[in-house]
Design a protein around this motif. Structure first.
Motif, mmCIF file in Angstrom:
data_model
loop_
_atom_site.group_PDB
_atom_site.id
_atom_site.type_symbol
_atom_site.label_atom_id
_atom_site.label_comp_id
_atom_site.label_asym_id
_atom_site.label_seq_id
_atom_site.Cartn_x
_atom_site.Cartn_y
_atom_site.Cartn_z
ATOM 1 N N ASP A 41 0.807 -1.215 0.000
ATOM 2 C CA ASP A 41 0.000 0.000 0.000
ATOM 3 C C ASP A 41 0.841 1.265 0.000
ATOM 4 O OD1 ASP A 41 -2.343 -1.557 0.188
ATOM 5 O OD2 ASP A 41 -2.165 -1.656 2.369
ATOM 6 N N LEU A 42 2.162 1.151 0.174
ATOM 7 C CA LEU A 42 3.027 2.331 0.233
ATOM 8 C C LEU A 42 3.258 2.868 -1.178
ATOM 9 C CD1 LEU A 42 5.684 1.075 2.813
ATOM 10 C CD2 LEU A 42 3.629 2.435 3.264
ATOM 11 N N VAL A 43 3.027 4.172 -1.344
ATOM 12 C CA VAL A 43 3.107 4.794 -2.666
ATOM 13 C C VAL A 43 3.818 6.143 -2.544
ATOM 14 C CG1 VAL A 43 1.778 5.728 -4.599
ATOM 15 C CG2 VAL A 43 0.966 3.685 -3.414
ATOM 16 N N TRP A 44 4.661 6.425 -3.529
ATOM 17 C CA TRP A 44 5.296 7.743 -3.620
ATOM 18 C C TRP A 44 5.255 8.208 -5.057
ATOM 19 C CZ3 TRP A 44 9.490 9.459 -6.506
ATOM 20 C CH2 TRP A 44 9.949 10.755 -6.212
ATOM 21 N N GLY A 45 4.991 9.489 -5.256
ATOM 22 C CA GLY A 45 5.059 10.118 -6.573
ATOM 23 C C GLY A 45 5.803 11.434 -6.464
ATOM 24 N N VAL A 50 5.216 10.178 0.825
ATOM 25 C CA VAL A 50 4.890 8.753 0.862
ATOM 26 C C VAL A 50 3.562 8.587 1.590
ATOM 27 C CG1 VAL A 50 5.583 6.464 1.662
ATOM 28 C CG2 VAL A 50 7.310 8.080 0.844
ATOM 29 N N VAL A 51 2.661 7.824 0.969
ATOM 30 C CA VAL A 51 1.342 7.601 1.558
ATOM 31 C C VAL A 51 1.066 6.115 1.652
ATOM 32 C CG1 VAL A 51 0.442 9.792 0.658
ATOM 33 C CG2 VAL A 51 0.116 7.668 -0.666
ATOM 34 N N ALA A 52 0.164 5.769 2.555
ATOM 35 C CA ALA A 52 -0.433 4.440 2.586
ATOM 36 C C ALA A 52 -1.764 4.563 1.855
ATOM 37 C CB ALA A 52 -0.639 3.977 4.018
ATOM 38 N N ARG A 53 -1.811 4.041 0.649
ATOM 39 C CA ARG A 53 -2.960 4.259 -0.226
ATOM 40 C C ARG A 53 -4.239 3.635 0.337
ATOM 41 N NH1 ARG A 53 -2.870 5.251 -5.687
ATOM 42 N NH2 ARG A 53 -1.192 6.674 -5.130
#
Length: 321
Positions: A41-45, A50-53
């Motif tokens: 669930d970890l996402v970075w753009g 960094v977020v937990a989607r």
């Protein structure tokens, strides 16, 4: 505090023995908010944090197994908006695990407080971390060469072979003085020389247990859990059928823990699980050390409370830094 647990699916937790659940239960008792996600669930753009989607906020129901938690909110959460992120993903310590630590380290740059520290997790793979402390371990070899394994066996006679990325006793083999199946086992574990393995002299003290010594904030818990092999099994791991017996630390156990604990804690490892057979350290567990509940159930010592005390203190210290 808002606590985000990065872990395996919580639906799979065996709450009667799971250490992450024990942490969550103690944190909830103190009024902290519990959030959960998985590494996937970890996402970075670029340009974002960094977020937990797919983060879930949960409460504990006090019921058993299947419905032990209830989801009260879902959504995307920036890790830096929590008070603490607890990385509790079980091994294997594979490429995906390493990628997750890089995302967690980026979250630290955003301002997140992550325990154990992501760079320290990468720097201390659980089998190989012992190489730094040769005075505390038994004869050990790390290699992918079959000839080196044969020479080690010829020298020590009775050996243990194990993969570097396993857990719970997975893939561990013993080869005695007769050398039976040494070649086949070596070929299997090294995948014909393409994968590195660890080889250690067999320690007969395993009959008294593979001791899990917990260190929290650099300080050893006064009780360990001796995981004793059953029947003809050579592995003491609970996942392999070992019997867990809590016992006070011996003088040697305490010496090891009080020497290694502060060194490792200073690197950002809030929670450590040393595995000790006889007088020798065999592994240094930092990904998701366990045995909180077994120790508490048998001795009354509340390991989870000590851990949350240390977590609260560490969060306060990082805020003040």
């Amino acid at each position: 505090m808002k606590l985000l647990f990065v872990a395996d699916p919580i639906e799979s937790f065996k709450t009667y023995k799971d250490t992450t659940f024990a942490m969550m239960r103690e944190a909830a008792r103190r009024g902290h908010t519990l959030q959960v996600c998985e590494p996937r669930d970890l996402v970075w753009g670029r340009g974002s944090r960094v977020v937990a989607r797919r983060c879930r906020t949960v409460i504990l129901t006090g019921r058993e197994q299947a419905d032990w938690f209830a989801v009260v909110a879902k959504g995307e959460v920036a890790l830096a908006d929590t008070d603490a992120v607890l990385m509790r993903k079980d091994p294997p310590f594979d490429a995906e695990y390493i990628y997750a630590t890089h995302l967690l380290q980026q979250a630290e740059r955003d301002g997140a407080r992550v325990f154990n520290k992501p760079s320290a997790l990468r720097d201390h793979p659980e089998k190989l971390a012992i190489l730094e402390f040769p005075e505390w371990i038994g004869p050990t070899l790390v290699t992918r060469e079959a000839e080196a394994v044969r020479a080690f066996h010829a020298e020590h006679g009775d050996i243990i072979l194990k993969p570097l990325d396993g857990m719970g006793g997975m893939g561990i083999f013993r080869v005695g003085p007769d050398g039976l199946n040494l070649g086949s086992i070596t070929e299997t574990l090294t995948r014909d020389g393409s994968t590195t393995v660890m080889v250690q002299r067999f320690l007969p003290e395993i009959v008294h247990g593979d001791k899990r010594i917990l260190i929290i904030g650099g300080v050893p818990v006064p009780f360990c859990l001796a995981r004793i092999p059953q029947g003809s099994e050579v592995r003491g791991n609970l996942a392999a059928g070992g019997k867990g017996v809590a016992q006070p630390l011996s003088a040697r156990d305490r010496e090891i823990a009080e020497t290694l604990g502060p060194v490792l804690a200073a690197r950002g490892l809030l929670l450590i699980g040393l595995d000790v057979i006889g007088d020798c350290v065999t592994e240094i567990n930092v990904t998701s050390p366990t045995c909180f509940q077994e120790i508490q159930q048998q001795t009354g010592f509340d390991v989870a409370a000590v851990f949350v005390d240390a977590l609260e203190a560490a969060v306060a210290a990082r805020r003040a830094a």
